[in-house]
Design a protein around this motif. Sequence first.
Motif, PDB file in Angstrom:
ATOM      1  N   VAL A 291       0.690  -0.958   0.156  1.00  0.00           N
ATOM      2  CA  VAL A 291      -0.230   0.017   0.054  1.00  0.00           C
ATOM      3  C   VAL A 291       0.770   1.436  -0.093  1.00  0.00           C
ATOM      4  O   VAL A 291       1.709   1.116   0.751  1.00  0.00           O
ATOM      5  CB  VAL A 291      -0.948   0.057   1.069  1.00  0.00           C
ATOM      6  CG1 VAL A 291      -1.626   1.232   1.155  1.00  0.00           C
ATOM      7  CG2 VAL A 291      -1.837  -1.316   1.155  1.00  0.00           C
ATOM      8  N   ASP A 293       0.011   4.600   0.275  1.00  0.00           N
ATOM      9  CA  ASP A 293      -0.616   5.404   1.310  1.00  0.00           C
ATOM     10  C   ASP A 293       0.031   5.066   2.595  1.00  0.00           C
ATOM     11  O   ASP A 293      -0.254   4.191   3.202  1.00  0.00           O
ATOM     12  CB  ASP A 293      -1.755   5.759   1.335  1.00  0.00           C
ATOM     13  CG  ASP A 293      -2.364   7.153   2.038  1.00  0.00           C
ATOM     14  OD1 ASP A 293      -1.703   7.203   3.005  1.00  0.00           O
ATOM     15  OD2 ASP A 293      -3.452   7.675   1.853  1.00  0.00           O
ATOM     16  N   HIS A 295      -0.336   6.630   5.632  1.00  0.00           N
ATOM     17  CA  HIS A 295      -1.222   6.776   6.611  1.00  0.00           C
ATOM     18  C   HIS A 295      -2.296   5.468   6.581  1.00  0.00           C
ATOM     19  O   HIS A 295      -2.347   4.886   7.865  1.00  0.00           O
ATOM     20  CB  HIS A 295      -2.168   8.038   6.461  1.00  0.00           C
ATOM     21  CG  HIS A 295      -3.004   8.219   7.460  1.00  0.00           C
ATOM     22  ND1 HIS A 295      -2.721   8.469   8.748  1.00  0.00           N
ATOM     23  CD2 HIS A 295      -4.588   8.065   7.446  1.00  0.00           C
ATOM     24  CE1 HIS A 295      -4.021   8.526   9.471  1.00  0.00           C
ATOM     25  NE2 HIS A 295      -5.101   8.205   8.712  1.00  0.00           N
ATOM     26  N   GLU A 296      -2.675   5.109   5.366  1.00  0.00           N
ATOM     27  CA  GLU A 296      -3.481   3.983   5.280  1.00  0.00           C
ATOM     28  C   GLU A 296      -2.734   2.582   6.022  1.00  0.00           C
ATOM     29  O   GLU A 296      -3.482   1.794   6.377  1.00  0.00           O
ATOM     30  CB  GLU A 296      -4.094   3.813   3.841  1.00  0.00           C
ATOM     31  CG  GLU A 296      -5.107   4.818   3.567  1.00  0.00           C
ATOM     32  CD  GLU A 296      -6.454   4.769   4.565  1.00  0.00           C
ATOM     33  OE1 GLU A 296      -6.727   3.533   4.957  1.00  0.00           O
ATOM     34  OE2 GLU A 296      -7.078   5.613   4.824  1.00  0.00           O
ATOM     35  N   ARG A 297      -1.438   2.670   5.390  1.00  0.00           N
ATOM     36  CA  ARG A 297      -0.648   1.341   5.748  1.00  0.00           C
ATOM     37  C   ARG A 297      -0.503   1.310   7.172  1.00  0.00           C
ATOM     38  O   ARG A 297      -0.557   0.241   7.748  1.00  0.00           O
ATOM     39  CB  ARG A 297       0.682   1.331   5.095  1.00  0.00           C
ATOM     40  CG  ARG A 297       1.326   0.019   5.162  1.00  0.00           C
ATOM     41  CD  ARG A 297       2.669  -0.008   4.422  1.00  0.00           C
ATOM     42  NE  ARG A 297       3.613   1.090   4.469  1.00  0.00           N
ATOM     43  CZ  ARG A 297       3.892   2.196   3.920  1.00  0.00           C
ATOM     44  NH1 ARG A 297       3.209   2.293   2.750  1.00  0.00           N
ATOM     45  NH2 ARG A 297       4.709   3.296   4.331  1.00  0.00           N
ATOM     46  N   ARG A 299      -2.488   2.176   9.680  1.00  0.00           N
ATOM     47  CA  ARG A 299      -3.802   1.922  10.292  1.00  0.00           C
ATOM     48  C   ARG A 299      -4.056   0.571  10.144  1.00  0.00           C
ATOM     49  O   ARG A 299      -4.454  -0.207  10.946  1.00  0.00           O
ATOM     50  CB  ARG A 299      -4.935   2.930   9.645  1.00  0.00           C
ATOM     51  CG  ARG A 299      -4.803   4.455   9.942  1.00  0.00           C
ATOM     52  CD  ARG A 299      -6.068   5.126   9.396  1.00  0.00           C
ATOM     53  NE  ARG A 299      -7.198   4.601   9.785  1.00  0.00           N
ATOM     54  CZ  ARG A 299      -8.534   5.034   9.494  1.00  0.00           C
ATOM     55  NH1 ARG A 299      -8.532   5.931   8.342  1.00  0.00           N
ATOM     56  NH2 ARG A 299      -9.573   4.459   9.873  1.00  0.00           N
ATOM     57  N   MET A 300      -3.823   0.018   8.796  1.00  0.00           N
ATOM     58  CA  MET A 300      -3.845  -1.347   8.686  1.00  0.00           C
ATOM     59  C   MET A 300      -3.141  -2.195   9.573  1.00  0.00           C
ATOM     60  O   MET A 300      -3.437  -3.061  10.026  1.00  0.00           O
ATOM     61  CB  MET A 300      -3.749  -1.692   7.084  1.00  0.00           C
ATOM     62  CG  MET A 300      -4.856  -1.128   6.298  1.00  0.00           C
ATOM     63  SD  MET A 300      -4.397  -1.673   4.501  1.00  0.00           S
ATOM     64  CE  MET A 300      -5.691  -0.665   3.666  1.00  0.00           C
TER      65      MET A 300
END
Length: 475
Positions: A291, A293, A295-297, A299-300
């Motif tokens: 991923v 991003d 930030h998204e990575r 959070r995951m």
Amino acid sequence: MLLALALGLLVAQSISAALLYQAAENRREQALVNAAAFRLLGNPQPDRERAERRRGRENGDGNRSRRAERRAWAGASGGGMTQGLPIPLRLQVTGTSPLLAGETRDRSREQALRDILGQQGIAVGDVIVVTRPLSVDPMTRDRSRLRERMARAMGPGTRVMVAAAQMPQRAGWTVARVVEPPPQRGALRTIIGQTLLIFLFLFALQFLLLRRITRPLKLLTGRTERFARTQDPSTPLTPEGPDDIRRLIAAHNRMEAKVGALLDEKNVMLGAIGHDLKTPLAALRVRIESVEDDHERGRMAASIEDITRSLDDILSLARVGRASEPPERAELSSLVASVVEEFEDMGDPVTLAETSRIVHPVHVTWLRRALRNLIANAVRYGGSATVSLVQSGAETVLRVEDSGPGIPEDRIEAMQEPFTRGEASRNRDTGGAGLGLTLARAIAEQHGGRLELSNRSAGGLRADIILPPAPASGA
């Protein structure tokens, strides 16, 4: 049961002794009155007859007449007074009352004597019965040899019963004297000996019977307590004792085997679930690296880590209490200091307060896990934690305190249940899955102790892991 049996037997034997003693005293009393009545019905001996009788005693005839007279008195008293027979003295006829100054008349004996004489068809006038020491009675007062002979025959403190009646065929008072025999002690000695024999026999019998029952029950109790701590059914108890106790032990062994099998199945199932879940979670953790991003990575990755930690807590809660190794003796102050140092290294505001050098058998890994959970909760909800190790009587207390808002009193018990937490979200940053306190309580109970939560008067929460007294070194 032995004490209850002893008390019941003592009460029963005391009642029996009292009744038998009362019966013996009644027989003695009846013999006294009968002897006095028999003597009153006799004839006074003139001085010439007394002189002849004295000469007859010197020739040996007096002994035969005395034995015949004693047999007559025994027949008048019912024939049962073969020992301690009341001894009568010489019958007198006097014109004055035999009652001395200050003496008290025995009204019950007077009535009994009047009834006996009445049954013989003799209507008497007044009747006087008194009891006095031999040294006071006018007949024996000045006759020291007679008193000494009576004292040797009847024992010290011998008393004489004086019975006087106004007989219809005689003028004045007819006075008879009967020396009181001592109270019979043989019956009491017999009852005491009988009681001791019954005590010894029943105690020995009850001890053997109760031991046959209580010994297997004691072993069963110890086995149950051990299984509650270890959940290990590998060493079943051998059935022994009475039939119903043997059946109880056999049923307990079967129950332990079924519970152990269920626990083993649960562990296998949870282990399989944990393996099946952790494998895709690890694969997912690798895939999220693609991923772009950040930030998204992040959070995951945090979500995956949160699921993994929750899964670890669930598996730990399922395994607690079934430790494969026995507890080891550990110095608890060092264990507490090492856990506090872990949090200090991570920059958390955790302070080590009072500690004592205490050696206690524990499962070190599990106890360390419980202490970490309590400290993490204190830092998360209270902002800081103060850890101490104290001795409270015979118990050992691992204490964690914070300065947070505490827990409402009506929710303290509920907060120790699985998946219950003070904050509604499942975010580990704000509270996690709600298994920390549950796991800490299970670990405390695994050690035979308990977890206690309470609100501090100065504000904040106090969490205590209380361990029971350590067993002796040789235990």
